[in-house]
Design a protein around this motif. Structure first.
Motif, PDB file in Angstrom:
ATOM      1  N   ASN A   1      -7.487   2.771  -2.631  1.00 33.03           N
ATOM      2  CA  ASN A   1      -6.363   1.842  -2.518  1.00 33.03           C
ATOM      3  C   ASN A   1      -6.507   0.965  -1.280  1.00 33.03           C
ATOM      4  OD1 ASN A   1      -4.186   2.921  -4.647  1.00 33.03           O
ATOM      5  ND2 ASN A   1      -5.149   4.709  -3.675  1.00 33.03           N
ATOM      6  N   PRO A   2      -7.386  -0.025  -1.330  1.00 32.49           N
ATOM      7  CA  PRO A   2      -7.562  -0.899  -0.159  1.00 32.49           C
ATOM      8  C   PRO A   2      -6.277  -1.628   0.229  1.00 32.49           C
ATOM      9  CG  PRO A   2      -8.674  -1.800  -2.104  1.00 32.49           C
ATOM     10  CD  PRO A   2      -8.272  -0.395  -2.443  1.00 32.49           C
ATOM     11  N   GLY A   3      -5.354  -1.794  -0.727  1.00 34.64           N
ATOM     12  CA  GLY A   3      -4.091  -2.459  -0.418  1.00 34.64           C
ATOM     13  C   GLY A   3      -3.216  -1.685   0.538  1.00 34.64           C
ATOM     14  N   PHE A   4      -3.497  -0.401   0.739  1.00 38.86           N
ATOM     15  CA  PHE A   4      -2.733   0.378   1.713  1.00 38.86           C
ATOM     16  C   PHE A   4      -3.073  -0.024   3.153  1.00 38.86           C
ATOM     17  CE2 PHE A   4      -2.213   4.340  -1.236  1.00 38.86           C
ATOM     18  CZ  PHE A   4      -1.381   3.604  -2.055  1.00 38.86           C
ATOM     19  N   ASN A   5      -4.211  -0.718   3.336  1.00 35.71           N
ATOM     20  CA  ASN A   5      -4.631  -1.200   4.664  1.00 35.71           C
ATOM     21  C   ASN A   5      -4.710  -0.062   5.682  1.00 35.71           C
ATOM     22  OD1 ASN A   5      -4.721  -3.999   3.906  1.00 35.71           O
ATOM     23  ND2 ASN A   5      -2.483  -4.023   3.973  1.00 35.71           N
ATOM     24  N   MET A   6      -5.388   1.009   5.287  1.00 37.61           N
ATOM     25  CA  MET A   6      -5.448   2.189   6.150  1.00 37.61           C
ATOM     26  C   MET A   6      -6.886   2.637   6.429  1.00 37.61           C
ATOM     27  SD  MET A   6      -2.248   4.366   4.543  1.00 37.61           S
ATOM     28  CE  MET A   6      -2.463   5.755   5.651  1.00 37.61           C
ATOM     29  N   ASP A   7      -7.846   1.698   6.361  1.00 37.65           N
ATOM     30  CA  ASP A   7      -9.242   2.080   6.583  1.00 37.65           C
ATOM     31  C   ASP A   7      -9.466   2.682   7.968  1.00 37.65           C
ATOM     32  OD1 ASP A   7      -9.862   1.254   4.089  1.00 37.65           O
ATOM     33  OD2 ASP A   7     -10.988  -0.545   4.664  1.00 37.65           O
ATOM     34  N   ASP A   8      -8.647   2.303   8.935  1.00 32.38           N
ATOM     35  CA  ASP A   8      -8.817   2.844  10.284  1.00 32.38           C
ATOM     36  C   ASP A   8      -8.460   4.327  10.360  1.00 32.38           C
ATOM     37  OD1 ASP A   8      -6.118   1.916   9.786  1.00 32.38           O
ATOM     38  OD2 ASP A   8      -5.663   2.404  11.850  1.00 32.38           O
ATOM     39  N   ARG A   9      -7.851   4.864   9.285  1.00 31.00           N
ATOM     40  CA  ARG A   9      -7.516   6.293   9.260  1.00 31.00           C
ATOM     41  C   ARG A   9      -8.654   7.120   8.655  1.00 31.00           C
ATOM     42  NH1 ARG A   9      -5.579   7.253  12.889  1.00 31.00           N
ATOM     43  NH2 ARG A   9      -4.731   9.238  12.156  1.00 31.00           N
ATOM     44  N   LEU A  10      -9.755   6.502   8.306  1.00 30.39           N
ATOM     45  CA  LEU A  10     -10.935   7.227   7.843  1.00 30.39           C
ATOM     46  C   LEU A  10     -11.685   7.717   9.077  1.00 30.39           C
ATOM     47  CD1 LEU A  10     -12.090   4.716   5.068  1.00 30.39           C
ATOM     48  CD2 LEU A  10     -11.006   6.944   4.710  1.00 30.39           C
ATOM     49  N   LEU A  11     -11.528   8.995   9.394  1.00 30.71           N
ATOM     50  CA  LEU A  11     -12.056   9.524  10.654  1.00 30.71           C
ATOM     51  C   LEU A  11     -13.180  10.536  10.469  1.00 30.71           C
ATOM     52  CD1 LEU A  11      -8.702   9.950  12.630  1.00 30.71           C
ATOM     53  CD2 LEU A  11     -10.381   8.100  12.803  1.00 30.71           C
ATOM     54  N   LEU A  12     -13.271  11.189   9.315  1.00 28.35           N
ATOM     55  CA  LEU A  12     -14.333  12.178   9.135  1.00 28.35           C
ATOM     56  C   LEU A  12     -15.721  11.550   9.272  1.00 28.35           C
ATOM     57  CD1 LEU A  12     -13.164  14.516   6.197  1.00 28.35           C
ATOM     58  CD2 LEU A  12     -13.208  15.010   8.648  1.00 28.35           C
ATOM     59  N   ASP A  13     -15.848  10.286   8.836  1.00 32.00           N
ATOM     60  CA  ASP A  13     -17.151   9.626   8.940  1.00 32.00           C
ATOM     61  C   ASP A  13     -17.392   9.056  10.330  1.00 32.00           C
ATOM     62  OD1 ASP A  13     -16.583   6.261   8.087  1.00 32.00           O
ATOM     63  OD2 ASP A  13     -15.038   7.807   8.141  1.00 32.00           O
ATOM     64  N   LYS A  14     -16.431   9.213  11.225  1.00 31.84           N
ATOM     65  CA  LYS A  14     -16.573   8.718  12.605  1.00 31.84           C
ATOM     66  C   LYS A  14     -16.907   9.841  13.584  1.00 31.84           C
ATOM     67  CE  LYS A  14     -14.883   4.662  11.206  1.00 31.84           C
ATOM     68  NZ  LYS A  14     -14.317   5.023   9.904  1.00 31.84           N
ATOM     69  N   ILE A  15     -17.183  11.046  13.070  1.00 33.46           N
ATOM     70  CA  ILE A  15     -17.472  12.190  13.944  1.00 33.46           C
ATOM     71  C   ILE A  15     -18.950  12.178  14.343  1.00 33.46           C
ATOM     72  CG2 ILE A  15     -17.618  14.716  14.071  1.00 33.46           C
ATOM     73  CD1 ILE A  15     -15.227  14.862  12.186  1.00 33.46           C
ATOM     74  N   ASP A  16     -19.187  12.330  15.630  1.00 34.11           N
ATOM     75  CA  ASP A  16     -20.534  12.520  16.176  1.00 34.11           C
ATOM     76  C   ASP A  16     -20.688  14.017  16.451  1.00 34.11           C
ATOM     77  OD1 ASP A  16     -22.785  12.838  17.781  1.00 34.11           O
ATOM     78  OD2 ASP A  16     -22.530  10.905  18.783  1.00 34.11           O
ATOM     79  N   TYR A  17     -21.354  14.727  15.542  1.00 28.72           N
ATOM     80  CA  TYR A  17     -21.418  16.183  15.636  1.00 28.72           C
ATOM     81  C   TYR A  17     -22.259  16.655  16.817  1.00 28.72           C
ATOM     82  CZ  TYR A  17     -19.130  16.436  11.103  1.00 28.72           C
ATOM     83  OH  TYR A  17     -18.221  16.326  10.083  1.00 28.72           O
ATOM     84  N   GLU A  18     -23.264  15.859  17.216  1.00 28.58           N
ATOM     85  CA  GLU A  18     -24.104  16.259  18.346  1.00 28.58           C
ATOM     86  C   GLU A  18     -23.329  16.211  19.654  1.00 28.58           C
ATOM     87  OE1 GLU A  18     -25.262  14.344  15.731  1.00 28.58           O
ATOM     88  OE2 GLU A  18     -26.274  16.205  15.085  1.00 28.58           O
TER      89      GLU A  18
END
Length: 661
Positions: free
Chosen positions: A330-347
């Motif tokens: 749902n791109p219309g929700f305008n909430m892409d900045d809440r996608l955080l799992l792909d922003k994790i640096d595990y190292e």
């Protein structure tokens, strides 16, 4: 005033249908007289409550005492003849008739005399609270087993000697045949029913407190209630509709406050699959930052706490994945900045939020695929299907949610007031915020109406249809989406609060509504948007607790806005300083009641301890409001107009009377 033949012919189809109910001129005339009389009665009392959050004991007490109105009636009748302690016992008997009567029987030596005195007092109170209704309406409110007897006692003329003996004989007979207990229960319940004509619940029945299901059971038994959905309510509604994301969020909330009683005992939802999955995947992992919040007096076995923390971690990770899937769908929700799992640096054990990296308290997530972080594992998919089946097949939950749909909505306009839980989303300049809705740009009331239709679609659309999926996704948006009218914030920081120590990223900026609604100009504009352009119209809100201990007041915008979330939930009370606001709107005006924390039903019954409440007269009308000045009165006036048309039809011969042979 009779109508012309042309008026009658223009409405003939309607009048033919009406004539079935009123087949003669006499029947129509009698009903006109009856309805005209009702218009001149005082308006019924409305009782407003908000943000109950499962605190069933406090809710039931305030429901029983009608925010102090019942004690006022007791004092009005007996302040000069009974000491305060006896009045308190009488009031407690009305609130909790079965429990209090059991206690009184244990302590009383002469129950016959007590019955005689108490029945007379209860009848007097019942007569007082029924005095502003028609006899017909009162009769409909009476319990069937005692309908005739109570009706007789309420309308006996005690100045006549014969009637006085008749009255006394009824009381004596009730006692003699050992029906006094049941008669007391009937009278107490009648008093509670008549003292409040309509109950408004301005959102958030669920979450945090122990037993929202008990609150819902009580609401389903109430004679006249409407509900304005809160964001916590739609979350459970979405879960009942089968939204896996809403289910995960419900469980996350429940585990956060160590409140699984409502899930397992209240709704019979089996959490064993979650416990087994969590123990297997996270049993040896660090789950310290997923420990539930415990009440100060709450003790739990450390092993149980660890298992609950494992369950918390398991469902939180699943929730973050499922939320990511909704955001991507749902791109219309305008909430892409809440996608955080792909922003994790595990190292480096960090997460990028905005343009900055933040240290994570935990990033040991064995079920997260770094290449596709929002994909569930096969085991997680199976678990969510099991939980979805449990939520969809909880008979009690489904019954409660159907009731929420039947009696609820996003907002309500009633007797000049606008009721909604969260906000009407606004821009920083005070204009109504626009949303993209199926190719249209909607704002204000149109957006609220669109929102409610999608919320209903989540539950009613055909299974597996695109409409069903769209509706379920939107229920999650209503729960926590950017500028959702029920959430009213820019974002929900569940991820950050669990995993990031830096509290600057915990902030959840409020929609500009919460700035502009403090001004009279903005409130008047909102009221006009909903066609409530009256001098005594108000917005009645919940959702954001009023911090009374910091000097904040529930009345804002020069009296146009009343916020009645004062901290029913125990978790909020240290912040608010009180235990909730309620509102009473009767024929004399509006009163705001602030409540102190409730010490429990047991103390209320044994010690006759009421909730300490402070009543503040907020708005007094110059003249007493009659039914004619209410929404109900408008309907009655329309009915009278239809009956007058029917009279004209009979009198000018367009319709023929149908007399029974």
């Amino acid at each position: 005033m009779l109508h012309t033949k042309q008026d009658v012919l223009h409405n003939l189809k309607y009048l033919k249908a009406l004539a079935i109910q009123y087949p003669t001129e006499q029947a129509a005339s009698t009903e006109i007289i009856n309805l005209q009389a009702i218009l001149n009665l005082p308006k019924g009392t409305e009782h407003f409550m908000s943000d109950l959050h499962g605190e069933y004991e406090a809710f039931l007490h305030i429901l029983n005492n009608a925010s102090g109105v019942i004690r006022e009636k007791v004092d009005l009748l007996y302040e000069k003849s009974l000491p305060s302690k006896e009045r308190a016992v009488l009031a407690t008997l009305i609130y909790y008739p079965e429990e209090k009567l059991k206690e009184i029987k244990e302590d009383s030596a002469d129950m016959e005399e007590w019955y005689r005195i108490t029945l007379n007092r209860l009848i007097e109170i019942c007569r007082l609270v029924s005095s502003k209704y028609t006899r017909s309406k009162v009769r409909k409110a009476l319990p069937k087993d005692f309908e005739y007897i109570i009706d007789e006692l309420l309308h006996t003329n005690y100045d006549e000697l014969n009637k006085e003996k008749y009255y006394e004989n009824i009381i004596e007979t009730i006692i003699d045949i050992e029906r006094a207990d049941e008669f007391i229960f009937a009278l107490c319940n009648t008093i509670k029913r008549l003292v409040v004509d309509r109950l408004h619940i301005v959102g958030d029945i669920f979450d945090r407190g122990p037993r929202a299901d008990i609150v819902m059971d009580s609401l389903m038994e109430h004679h006249c209630v409407d509900i304005q959905w809160g964001n916590h309510d739609v979350l459970w509604m979405g879960a009942a509709a089968g939204s896996r994301t809403c289910i995960a969020s419900v469980l996350n909330n429940s585990i956060t406050y160590n409140n699984l009683e409502v899930v397992e005992m209240g709704y019979g939802i089996n959490l064993r699959p979650l416990a087994l999955f969590a123990a297997e995947v996270y049993g040896t992992k660090d789950v310290s930052c997923f420990r539930p919040k415990l009440q100060s007096a709450q003790y739990c076995n450390p092993k149980d706490i660890r298992l609950v923390a494992c369950m918390h971690k398991a469902i939180a990770v699943i929730q973050f994945k499922l939320e990511g899937q909704i955001i991507q769908r749902n791109p219309g929700f305008n909430m892409d900045d809440r996608l955080l799992l792909d922003k994790i640096d595990y190292e480096h054990k960090t997460v990028r939020i905005g343009n900055k990296d933040y240290k994570l308290r935990d990033c040991d997530f064995p079920t997260v695929n770094r290449e596709n972080p929002y994909e569930l594992t096969d085991e997680e998919t199976l678990l969510m299907e099991q939980l979805k089946f449990a939520f969809r097949h909880s008979e009690k939950l489904q019954k409660h949610v159907r009731f929420l749909y039947a009696k609820g909505g996003l907002y309500k306009c009633y007797n000049g007031n606008l009721l909604f839980h969260g906000c009407i989303p606004m821009n920083t300049d005070g204009s109504f915020m626009e949303f993209e809705c199926d190719g249209e740009r909607l704002s204000g009331r149109a957006f609220m109406d669109y929102t409610e239709s999608l919320a209903r679609q989540a539950f009613t659309a055909n299974a597996h249809s695109p409409e069903k999926l769209r509706g379920k996704d939107f229920m999650w948006f209503l729960w926590c989406g950017r500028n959702s009218p029920l959430f009213g914030r820019d974002k929900i920081t569940t991820f950050e609060r669990l995993l990031v120590d830096d509290k600057t990223v915990w902030e959840e900026p409020k929609n500009p509504y919460y700035v502009h609604s403090a001004t009279e100009e903005a409130c008047v504009r909102m009221l006009k948007e909903f066609e409530l352009d009256y001098p005594h119209s108000h917005i009645i809100n919940g959702h954001v607790p009023v911090r009374s201990k910091d000097g904040e007041t529930p009345v804002k915008a020069n009296g146009r806005l009343i916020v009645i979330d004062g901290g029913f939930c125990r978790a909020y009370q240290p912040t608010t300083g009180i235990a909730g606001y309620t509102l009473v709107f009767n024929s004399y005006g509006i009163r705001i009641i602030s409540h102190e924390p409730f010490d429990g039903a047991r103390n209320a019954i044994r010690k006759n301890k009421d909730i300490l409440s402070t009543s503040q007269i907020y708005e007094t009308m110059q003249s007493r409001i009659k039914v004619s000045g209410t929404d109900e009165g408008q309907v009655i006036k329309e009915n009278i107009e239809g009956l007058r048309l029917l009279l004209s039809a009979y009198r000018i011969g367009v319709l023929k009377e149908q007399h029974n042979k």
